[in-house]
Design a protein around this motif. Sequence first.
Motif, PDB file in Angstrom:
ATOM      1  N   ALA A  44       0.858  -1.189   0.000  1.00 28.49           N
ATOM      2  CA  ALA A  44       0.000   0.000   0.000  1.00 28.49           C
ATOM      3  C   ALA A  44       0.893   1.238   0.000  1.00 28.49           C
ATOM      4  CB  ALA A  44      -0.930  -0.003   1.207  1.00 28.49           C
ATOM      5  N   ASN A  45       1.801   1.318   0.997  1.00 30.68           N
ATOM      6  CA  ASN A  45       2.708   2.469   1.084  1.00 30.68           C
ATOM      7  C   ASN A  45       3.764   2.230   2.144  1.00 30.68           C
ATOM      8  OD1 ASN A  45       1.677   3.415   3.752  1.00 30.68           O
ATOM      9  ND2 ASN A  45      -0.170   3.820   2.590  1.00 30.68           N
ATOM     10  N   TYR A  46       4.689   3.165   2.196  1.00 31.72           N
ATOM     11  CA  TYR A  46       5.730   3.215   3.224  1.00 31.72           C
ATOM     12  C   TYR A  46       5.586   4.564   3.914  1.00 31.72           C
ATOM     13  CZ  TYR A  46       7.821  -0.263   0.078  1.00 31.72           C
ATOM     14  OH  TYR A  46       8.051  -1.341  -0.728  1.00 31.72           O
ATOM     15  N   GLU A  47       5.781   4.568   5.240  1.00 32.27           N
ATOM     16  CA  GLU A  47       5.732   5.810   6.006  1.00 32.27           C
ATOM     17  C   GLU A  47       6.971   5.903   6.878  1.00 32.27           C
ATOM     18  OE1 GLU A  47       1.416   6.858   7.333  1.00 32.27           O
ATOM     19  OE2 GLU A  47       1.732   4.703   7.691  1.00 32.27           O
ATOM     20  N   TYR A  48       7.417   7.139   7.105  1.00 32.27           N
ATOM     21  CA  TYR A  48       8.584   7.401   7.946  1.00 32.27           C
ATOM     22  C   TYR A  48       8.208   8.485   8.946  1.00 32.27           C
ATOM     23  CZ  TYR A  48      11.034   4.751   4.399  1.00 32.27           C
ATOM     24  OH  TYR A  48      11.437   3.750   3.551  1.00 32.27           O
ATOM     25  N   TYR A  49       8.514   8.220  10.239  1.00 29.32           N
ATOM     26  CA  TYR A  49       8.167   9.138  11.324  1.00 29.32           C
ATOM     27  C   TYR A  49       9.395   9.480  12.152  1.00 29.32           C
ATOM     28  CZ  TYR A  49       3.257   8.038  10.493  1.00 29.32           C
ATOM     29  OH  TYR A  49       2.022   7.893   9.923  1.00 29.32           O
ATOM     30  N   VAL A  50       9.448  10.735  12.596  1.00 30.20           N
ATOM     31  CA  VAL A  50      10.443  11.191  13.569  1.00 30.20           C
ATOM     32  C   VAL A  50       9.672  11.958  14.635  1.00 30.20           C
ATOM     33  CG1 VAL A  50      12.441  12.671  14.016  1.00 30.20           C
ATOM     34  CG2 VAL A  50      12.328  11.336  11.898  1.00 30.20           C
ATOM     35  N   GLY A  51       9.817  11.548  15.894  1.00 28.49           N
ATOM     36  CA  GLY A  51       9.128  12.232  16.985  1.00 28.49           C
ATOM     37  C   GLY A  51       7.622  12.273  16.816  1.00 28.49           C
ATOM     38  N   GLY A  52       7.044  11.242  16.242  1.00 30.44           N
ATOM     39  CA  GLY A  52       5.603  11.195  16.061  1.00 30.44           C
ATOM     40  C   GLY A  52       5.089  11.942  14.836  1.00 30.44           C
ATOM     41  N   GLN A  53       5.949  12.660  14.139  1.00 28.92           N
ATOM     42  CA  GLN A  53       5.566  13.415  12.942  1.00 28.92           C
ATOM     43  C   GLN A  53       5.968  12.646  11.691  1.00 28.92           C
ATOM     44  OE1 GLN A  53       3.572  15.756  14.784  1.00 28.92           O
ATOM     45  NE2 GLN A  53       4.009  16.778  12.858  1.00 28.92           N
ATOM     46  N   ARG A  54       5.042  12.522  10.770  1.00 26.62           N
ATOM     47  CA  ARG A  54       5.388  11.853   9.518  1.00 26.62           C
ATOM     48  C   ARG A  54       6.262  12.775   8.671  1.00 26.62           C
ATOM     49  NH1 ARG A  54       0.988   9.219   5.575  1.00 26.62           N
ATOM     50  NH2 ARG A  54       0.839  11.322   4.775  1.00 26.62           N
TER      51      ARG A  54
END
Length: 172
Positions: free
Chosen positions: A110-120
């Motif tokens: 479907a997709n890939y997501e990347y988060y730092v500190g809870g923010q995408r």
Amino acid sequence: MALRRRIAALAAGVLAAPLVVVALPTAPAFAHGYVSSPPSRQAQCAKGTVPCGSIKYEPQSVEGPKGLRTCHGGNAGFAELNNDSKGWKVTNVGRSVTFNWVFTARHRTANYEYYVGGQRVGYVDGKMQQPPSTVSHTVNLGNVSGKQKVLAIWNIGDTSNAFYACIDVNVS
């Protein structure tokens, strides 16, 4: 008479074979995917960089329901991946980082997501396609600096699950 019995036995075997195959239990899939570089926490476990439990043998198996924001994907057996004080090795990076995924079972994506500190900070559309055995994404981490934990998520298109990987970086 013997020839008829042989033919009858052969015919019965041919007819029964598809039923036997359908009735056999399927083996569970123990392989999927993870971020290999910069080395995710499970990649560090697999290489013995950091002492870990069973994740050492299954770095590709950090799977859980979609929507989680944890390193272990809700899998209690891999809970140590959430332990930020475990001694994870940190990779020095710039604001733009290339994440390399390795797949051992290639699900439609479907997709890939990347988060730092809870923010995408990154999103890549998988277009419901099956990925090749490796995939790379370059993600801009934004205005963060210093030691950060990146949560990378591979959202599967053909199941209700996702695969989770945390990567410790030092953004300069």
